[in-house]
Write an enzyme that holds these catalytic residues in place. Structure first.
Site, PDB file in Angstrom:
ATOM      1  CB  CYS A 118      -4.557   2.310   5.779  1.00 27.42           C
ATOM      2  SG  CYS A 118      -4.281   2.322   3.986  1.00 27.42           S
TER       3      CYS A 118
ATOM      4  CG  ASP B 232      20.889   3.282 -15.587  1.00 33.75           C
ATOM      5  OD1 ASP B 232      21.231   2.086 -15.551  1.00 33.75           O
ATOM      6  OD2 ASP B 232      19.939   3.744 -14.940  1.00 33.75           O
TER       7      ASP B 232
ATOM      8  CB  CYS C  87      -4.624  -1.113   1.912  1.00 32.32           C
ATOM      9  SG  CYS C  87      -3.579  -1.283   3.380  1.00 32.32           S
TER      10      CYS C  87
ATOM     11  CB  CYS D  39      -0.906  -0.008   1.235  1.00 33.73           C
ATOM     12  SG  CYS D  39      -1.870   1.505   1.442  1.00 33.73           S
TER      13      CYS D  39
END
Length: 441
Positions: free
Chosen positions: A230, A357, A227, A205
């Site tokens: 919460c 990268d 979730c 979450c």
């Protein structure tokens, strides 16, 4: 007099820049130096619609502008795509009278997600669309939650938020807030019960960091979540894709408005749905919106059709360093019912900054190309060997893969007597290197 002078200077510079084909940020940059609070001195229209997010901003804004203009409304919008405060300043001053009044019915602003807090220091949007927050350009953006905090600083209490209910991080903007309009997708035939991808940004979450549960996934971590700790969950939506047949190229919104698609991608459907939502809120009839969006072809060159010899093809612009963008492009090619070849080009990681990268390649789900309709996969550009290394860890048949560093040589390889379609997947920085070698339709 200071306001008048600043407006005149900006308008002149914008006109000259247009003649020279230059970018749209310099006039605004000069204007802000002449009068740093110039945006706070402008009389703005009734509707000020802002759009931000990791992906889909430009396409969503273009579709909103298209709908509103077709419905007879006068819209000022940053069609050039310059979406930081300098470009937004150019847009606003270029659209106002010398007395400082924007002449349009609606001011439509695409805003860079990291710098929205500066743009909206002097401007309070009446409506604020947040499309999504994904892993995106690590060198510039860090973690999505860092971007979340940056966007949060740009939100005014009185602004009505228009949020993607299917993105758990975006939904946090509406947590405990009443003035929110939610859009999202209902149960779709392409949904999965289990997560499909390389990594899962919905595993925990974003509000309390506890494990999160999903009843279904639309793609990656976008889906129906909750979730247990919460209570953060996908909210009921006012504007909903209630059915979608991507193979046929057709969706229905709110069980009523049918829209035919030119780009048969669920990823694009969310942009379209966000545009539908904004247009509805600003007073456009649903049937009018559906008609405007049906078979609409984007003008922003994110998707380009081309011809190479006897072969037809589609280039799908996908952001380097953004795996979800790539996944959806790969899925588009893999789901084509006809046979195709796929060309992937990584020649420059970014057009804005230098970095070599390529760790983001490992976040992309290249297993999506393990499909019978995909016959050949060509890897091209400076980083073709990095691509080849990544593919060596995928489940894709090695015999299908050919590595050709030179882009022109890769194009020549695909210019053959076969009739199968070609999908090209690459970024803004590299697409021109391919398109200059083919006939753009």
């Amino acid at each position: 007099m200071k306001k008048l002078f600043t407006i005149i200077v900006c308008k002149v510079l914008k006109f000259v820049g247009g003649l020279l084909g230059k970018g749209s940020s310099l006039p605004g940059q000069i204007a802000l130096k002449l009068c740093p609070d110039i945006l706070g001195r402008i009389e703005l229209p009734k509707y000020i619609v802002a759009v931000t997010g990791s992906n889909g901003k430009t396409s969503t804004v273009e579709m909103i502008a298209h709908i509103l203009c077709e419905s007879g409304k006068k819209v000022a919008w940053n069609k050039e795509g310059s979406n930081q405060i300098e470009g937004v300043t150019t847009l606003i001053l270029g659209s106002c009278t010398l007395s400082g009044k924007v002449k349009s019915d609606i001011l439509l602003i695409e805003s860079d997600e990291r710098f929205a807090k500066y743009t909206f220091k002097y401007i309070t949007p009446t409506h604020y669309v947040i499309t999504n927050l994904y892993r995106d350009q690590l060198t510039r953006n860090g973690h999505p939650e860092w971007v979340y905090n940056a966007v949060k600083e740009s939100i005014h209490p009185e602004t009505q938020l228009i949020l993607n209910a299917d993105d758990p991080l975006v939904s946090c903007f509406g947590y405990g807030r009443d003035n929110v309009v939610w859009f999202g997708a209902g149960n779709l035939p392409t949904d999965t019960k289990d997560f499909v991808g390389v990594y899962n940004d919905g595993a925990y979450c974003p509000h309390c960091k506890s494990p999160m549960t999903y009843s279904s996934y639309h793609y990656d971590h976008i889906g129906n979540y909750e979730c247990p700790n919460c209570g953060l969950k996908r909210q009921d939506t006012s504007y909903t894709v209630t059915s979608a047949d991507l193979e046929k190229g057709e969706i229905t919104i709110n069980n009523k408005y049918k829209i035919e698609l030119t780009l048969k991608s669920l990823y694009n459907v969310y942009n379209l749905l966000a545009a539908f939502t904004v247009a509805s809120i600003t007073g456009v009839d649903g049937n009018t919106i559906a008609k405007s969006l049906s078979n609409y072809v984007l003008k922003n060159f994110r998707v380009v059709t081309f011809t190479l010899g006897n072969r037809k093809g589609t280039l799908v612009t996908s952001k380097h360093e953004n795996s979800i963008s790539y996944n959806q492009s790969l899925k588009l090619a893999a789901s084509d019912k006809d046979k195709c070849d796929v060309l992937i080009i990584v020649d420059a990681v970014s057009r804005k900054y230098f970095t070599s990268d390529v760790s983001w390649l490992w976040d992309i789900n290249f297993d999506l190309l393990k499909s019978d309709n995909v016959k050949n996969i060509v890897l091209a550009g400076t980083y073709c060997n990095d691509l080849a290394t990544r593919f060596s860890f995928s489940k894709v048949d090695r015999n299908k893969i050919k590595v050709i560093k030179d882009i022109e040589e890769a194009v020549d390889y695909l210019d053959n007597d076969r009739k199968e379609k070609i999908y090209v997947i690459t970024c803004f920085s590299d697409k021109g290197k391919f398109l200059e070698k083919v006939k753009v339709d």
